[in-house]
Scaffold this motif. Sequence first.
Motif, short mmCIF file in Angstrom:
data_model
loop_
_atom_site.label_atom_id
_atom_site.label_comp_id
_atom_site.label_asym_id
_atom_site.label_seq_id
_atom_site.Cartn_x
_atom_site.Cartn_y
_atom_site.Cartn_z
N ILE A 30 84.81 39.31 -61.37
CA ILE A 30 83.62 39.63 -60.58
C ILE A 30 83.98 40.90 -59.80
O ILE A 30 84.76 40.86 -58.85
N MET A 31 83.45 42.01 -60.25
CA MET A 31 83.87 43.32 -59.69
C MET A 31 83.15 43.56 -58.37
O MET A 31 82.15 44.27 -58.31
N ASP A 32 83.65 42.97 -57.31
CA ASP A 32 82.92 43.01 -56.04
C ASP A 32 83.67 43.81 -54.97
O ASP A 32 84.89 43.93 -55.01
N TYR A 74 81.71 41.25 -64.62
CA TYR A 74 80.37 41.12 -64.03
C TYR A 74 80.01 42.46 -63.38
O TYR A 74 80.60 42.85 -62.37
N ALA A 75 79.05 43.16 -63.96
CA ALA A 75 78.70 44.48 -63.46
C ALA A 75 77.36 44.51 -62.71
O ALA A 75 77.17 45.33 -61.81
N PHE A 76 76.43 43.65 -63.13
CA PHE A 76 75.10 43.66 -62.49
C PHE A 76 74.47 42.29 -62.72
O PHE A 76 74.29 41.85 -63.86
N SER A 77 74.12 41.62 -61.63
CA SER A 77 73.58 40.26 -61.75
C SER A 77 72.06 40.28 -61.80
O SER A 77 71.42 41.27 -61.42
N ASN A 80 70.84 41.24 -58.50
CA ASN A 80 71.11 42.57 -57.94
C ASN A 80 69.88 43.49 -57.93
O ASN A 80 69.88 44.53 -57.28
N ARG A 83 68.33 44.74 -54.58
CA ARG A 83 68.88 45.86 -53.78
C ARG A 83 67.87 47.02 -53.74
O ARG A 83 66.99 47.11 -54.60
N ARG A 199 88.09 37.07 -58.43
CA ARG A 199 87.08 37.68 -57.56
C ARG A 199 87.76 38.35 -56.37
O ARG A 199 88.28 37.68 -55.48
N ARG A 205 82.88 32.77 -53.87
CA ARG A 205 81.77 32.13 -54.58
C ARG A 205 81.63 32.73 -55.98
O ARG A 205 82.17 33.79 -56.28
N SER A 207 78.52 33.40 -57.44
CA SER A 207 77.35 34.28 -57.52
C SER A 207 76.71 34.29 -58.93
O SER A 207 76.42 35.34 -59.49
C1 IPE Z 1 78.24 39.60 -57.66
O1 IPE Z 1 78.40 40.39 -56.53
C2 IPE Z 1 77.68 40.41 -58.78
C3 IPE Z 1 78.52 41.47 -59.30
C4 IPE Z 1 79.72 41.77 -58.91
C5 IPE Z 1 77.94 42.23 -60.36
P1 IPE Z 1 77.29 40.41 -55.37
O2 IPE Z 1 77.80 41.33 -54.34
O3 IPE Z 1 75.97 40.68 -55.94
O4 IPE Z 1 77.33 38.90 -54.88
P2 IPE Z 1 76.87 38.24 -53.51
O5 IPE Z 1 75.48 38.70 -53.24
O6 IPE Z 1 77.82 38.70 -52.47
O7 IPE Z 1 76.98 36.77 -53.75
#
Ligand code: IPE
Length: 251
Positions: A30-32, A74-77, A80, A83, A199, A205, A207
């Motif tokens: 999860i690339m966050d 995970y690049a775009f949920s 997302n 936004r 993550r 989480r 997500s």
């Molecule tokens: C999860 O990250 C989705 C990606 C990394 C693509 P988000 O930043 O969207 O997740 P939340 O909103 O903190 O749960």
Amino acid sequence: MSRFLNRFRRAGKLLTEVDPNRLPKHVGIIMDGNGRWAKKRGLPRSAGHRAGAQVIKTITEFAGNMGIPYITAYAFSTENWKRPKEEVDALMQLLLEYLRDKEQIAGRDIKIRIIGDRSALSDEINAEIDAVHEYTKDRTGTTLYMAINYGGRQEIVQAVQDLCRKAQAGSLNPDELTEDAISERVYTEHVPDVDLIIRPSGELRLSNFLLWQSAYSEFWFSDINWPDFTTRDFTQAILDYQNRDRRFGGR
Ligand code: IPE
Ligand code: IPE
Ligand code: MG
């Protein structure tokens, strides 16, 4: 091996501790933390996304060299889209550049598959996705599943809808709507369930990531923001994974 070690010096001695016979087959990432990374530097969020896109190239190549067959990033949920338009546009533009950068992915033995609901993506992006799929389809190294407009619930719903349609058409008995049948229809198809989910960025989480495939996954969390994530961090995650006792409900 020595060329590999030299190339990824940052992973250093840690890498020699990895047991090549007990690697996870499928790692989810999860690339966050791109936005927070940029904010800390007084840069626009898009600069964080750009830096993050570089990191996944490095990590995929590294994981491939290590011998991990499947990575899902995970690049775009599906969430997302909430936004601001400006950020969504910047992400889509970056995606386009990533897909077009064939030189970058040309020299590597990485097969790229985009997963998620493609119907909401532009024709331009869809054309590039088809081109990248075609371009990398015969590659036999690591497969990178890039999750774009991906949602775990959406994925399960589309798999079940697909099976219901078959049942309605009479080509599937409802008793055949099994766990295996769903596993074969989620985007990752015949790929083993995800062994390890990484993550960064301090969030604890999922997500909506790989809900179906993560029933027995191990999790690895870290406070590092994704653009700062190194091959050393990845190696540490693999080592920690190798020290876990996976029981799958048994003893
Ligand atoms: C999860 O990250 C989705 C990606 C990394 C693509 P988000 O930043 O969207 O997740 P939340 O909103 O903190 O749960
Ligand atoms: C992850 O970074 C990338 C996407 C979700 C597209 P974020 O943009 O979520 O970064 P933070 O979580 O706001 O720091
Ligand atoms: Mg985030």
